[in-house]
Design an enzyme around this catalytic site. Structure first.
Site, PDB file in Angstrom:
ATOM      1  N   GLU A 169       0.793  -1.240   0.000  1.00 51.39           N
ATOM      2  CA  GLU A 169       0.000   0.000   0.000  1.00 51.39           C
ATOM      3  C   GLU A 169       0.823   1.286   0.000  1.00 51.39           C
ATOM      4  O   GLU A 169       0.637   2.148   0.860  1.00 51.39           O
ATOM      5  CB  GLU A 169      -0.967  -0.021   1.195  1.00 51.39           C
ATOM      6  CG  GLU A 169      -1.867  -1.248   1.183  1.00 51.39           C
ATOM      7  CD  GLU A 169      -2.804  -1.348   2.372  1.00 51.39           C
ATOM      8  OE1 GLU A 169      -2.723  -0.500   3.274  1.00 51.39           O
ATOM      9  OE2 GLU A 169      -3.615  -2.290   2.388  1.00 51.39           O
ATOM     10  N   GLU A 273      -6.085 -11.377  -0.468  1.00 51.60           N
ATOM     11  CA  GLU A 273      -7.055 -10.799   0.472  1.00 51.60           C
ATOM     12  C   GLU A 273      -8.467 -10.769  -0.107  1.00 51.60           C
ATOM     13  O   GLU A 273      -9.201  -9.797   0.063  1.00 51.60           O
ATOM     14  CB  GLU A 273      -6.602  -9.381   0.882  1.00 51.60           C
ATOM     15  CG  GLU A 273      -5.156  -9.362   1.357  1.00 51.60           C
ATOM     16  CD  GLU A 273      -4.710  -8.036   1.948  1.00 51.60           C
ATOM     17  OE1 GLU A 273      -5.566  -7.255   2.363  1.00 51.60           O
ATOM     18  OE2 GLU A 273      -3.495  -7.808   2.003  1.00 51.60           O
TER      19      GLU A 273
HETATM   20  C1  GLA Z   1      -4.996  -4.604   4.408  1.00 52.21           C
HETATM   21  C2  GLA Z   1      -3.750  -5.376   4.761  1.00 52.21           C
HETATM   22  C3  GLA Z   1      -4.089  -6.666   5.432  1.00 52.21           C
HETATM   23  C4  GLA Z   1      -5.187  -6.511   6.443  1.00 52.21           C
HETATM   24  C5  GLA Z   1      -6.375  -5.898   5.814  1.00 52.21           C
HETATM   25  C6  GLA Z   1      -7.458  -5.878   6.858  1.00 52.21           C
HETATM   26  O1  GLA Z   1      -5.608  -5.046   3.271  1.00 52.21           O
HETATM   27  O2  GLA Z   1      -2.920  -5.646   3.680  1.00 52.21           O
HETATM   28  O3  GLA Z   1      -2.972  -7.134   6.087  1.00 52.21           O
HETATM   29  O4  GLA Z   1      -4.770  -5.737   7.520  1.00 52.21           O
HETATM   30  O5  GLA Z   1      -5.993  -4.624   5.394  1.00 52.21           O
HETATM   31  O6  GLA Z   1      -7.567  -7.101   7.527  1.00 52.21           O
END
Ligand code: GLA
Length: 383
Positions: A169, A273
């Site tokens: 990020e 994710e």
């Molecule tokens: C982001 C992070 C993850 C996690 C999510 C929420 O996407 O990359 O590690 O913290 O937020 O669970």
């Protein structure tokens, strides 16, 4: 008498039909189990299919959930325990107990093991950026801290953790660099340094950049720009992780495909994710800026006691559409990873509004596969 005979005849017909029906249902479910088995079996020759493990699962306190993870998935990532605030809470004090156990679980179950995450502005310990007096550290100090952190963590699992989210990020939705502490102190060089240090610590590990809202055109352009620049500078970025925190109506799947293609031209793509929220989003389109939080209101929690059938159908259809896309681009995709084992332990129950009941994953709160699992298995078998 005639009537009795007719009734007896009808009774036999109905018993036999029921018997035939049961047999064929039994046959269906048997062939379903023997032919297609599990998600990991179905996707074996396509891409890894992964899930997260949280601290409770790693510590063995949720054996049923761990069983779902090891039986259905062939790749794991730690949900929180390898983030810098958890693994190096104080300078030089590393906390490897759970990470060691996590890696052991992966090895015992012959799984692909992914490391998440080395350099991320969030869930990073405060000490990382300040000196003893609380003043912001110099470029040199931060560089050394990054180096120590990455060398120690990646080095410990050299040859055992197969891939890493090296930087998480770093790009805003409009394509600009995020104004994080790393960026404020080191400028964009922090990304290059992180990849260099990770490569030094384990030259065989696959090194990735990972981010949310990756289907947004601005973010896409920014990430492509950044990776191309790194490559010109001699840095290898093996792949890009597209966080898949999606909803029933966002993102536009065509934009997601454009990004998948753009990132696929640069290296491998990981769908990371992945979870599909069925709940209303307070701001419409949701990314995953975890510092955003909203007050609870009942109207934002419409399904506290179960998911209505029509919403479950929309949910299944949407997952199937995304997996159709992933299968279409299977040549580019290395791994598709769900963010959680079952609905009960998903972070979406508490983000972006605390205390809601969401249903974003493939297994329900009792660890049963949802109808979508069978659909995905059949989809994989057909492609
Ligand atoms: C982001 C992070 C993850 C996690 C999510 C929420 O996407 O990359 O590690 O913290 O937020 O669970």
């Amino acid at each position: 008498m005639k009537n009795n005979r007719a009734l007896t005849f009808l009774f036999f017909i109905s018993v036999s039909l029921t018997f035939v029906n049961c047999r064929s249902q039994e046959k269906d479910s048997l062939s379903y189990q023997t032919e297609v088995k599990t998600l990991k079996g179905a996707f074996e020759d396509k891409f890894y299919i992964g899930t997260t493990l949280n601290a409770w699962q790693i510590m063995g306190r949720q054996p049923e959930e761990l069983k779902v993870a090891t039986e259905n998935f062939n790749s794991i990532v730690a949900e929180n325990i390898m983030k810098s605030a958890r693994i190096q809470p104080k300078e030089g004090e590393f906390n490897f107990e759970l990470a060691d156990e996590f890696v052991k679980i992966g090895e015992e179950n012959n799984m692909h093991i992914h490391g998440h995450t080395l350099i991320w502005h969030s869930q990073a310990p405060d000490w990382f950026f300040v000196d003893k007096d609380g003043n912001t550290v110099s470029k040199e100090v931060l560089t050394q801290r990054m180096k120590d952190h990455i060398h120690t963590v990646v080095g410990r699992y050299k040859g055992r953790i197969h891939s890493w989210d090296v930087v998480n990020e770093a790009i805003e939705d409009d394509g600009n660099y995020r104004n994080s502490k790393f960026y404020q102190i080191l400028g964009e060089d922090f990304i290059k340094l992180a990849f260099e240090f990770a490569h030094e610590a384990d030259p065989e590990a696959q090194l990735y950049y990972n981010d949310y809202s990756m289907a947004m055109p601005g973010k896409r352009a920014g990430v492509v720009r950044m990776v191309e620049k790194l490559e010109k500078e001699g840095i290898t970025v093996n792949g890009i992780g597209m966080q898949g925190h999606i909803g029933l109506n966002h993102p536009d799947i065509r934009e997601f495909e454009k990004s998948l293609e753009a990132y696929g031209n640069l290296g491998k793509v990981m769908i990371t994710e992945l979870d599909l929220s069925v709940l209303p989003s307070p701001w419409g389109d949701a990314g995953a800026e975890i510092s955003d939080n909203y007050e609870y209101e009942d109207k934002m929690n419409p399904f506290p006691n179960g998911l209505p059938a029509d919403v479950e159908q929309q949910f299944t259809k949407r997952y199937v559409e995304f997996f159709e896309l992933f299968l279409k681009h299977q040549d580019k995709i290395e791994r598709v990873a769900l963010w959680g084992v079952n609905d009960g332990n998903s972070w979406k129950n508490n983000w972006p509004v605390r205390g809601r009941t969401d249903y974003p994953l493939l297994f329900d709160r009792e660890n049963n596969p949802k109808p979508v699992v069978k659909e995905l298995i059949e989809l994989a078998a057909a492609k």
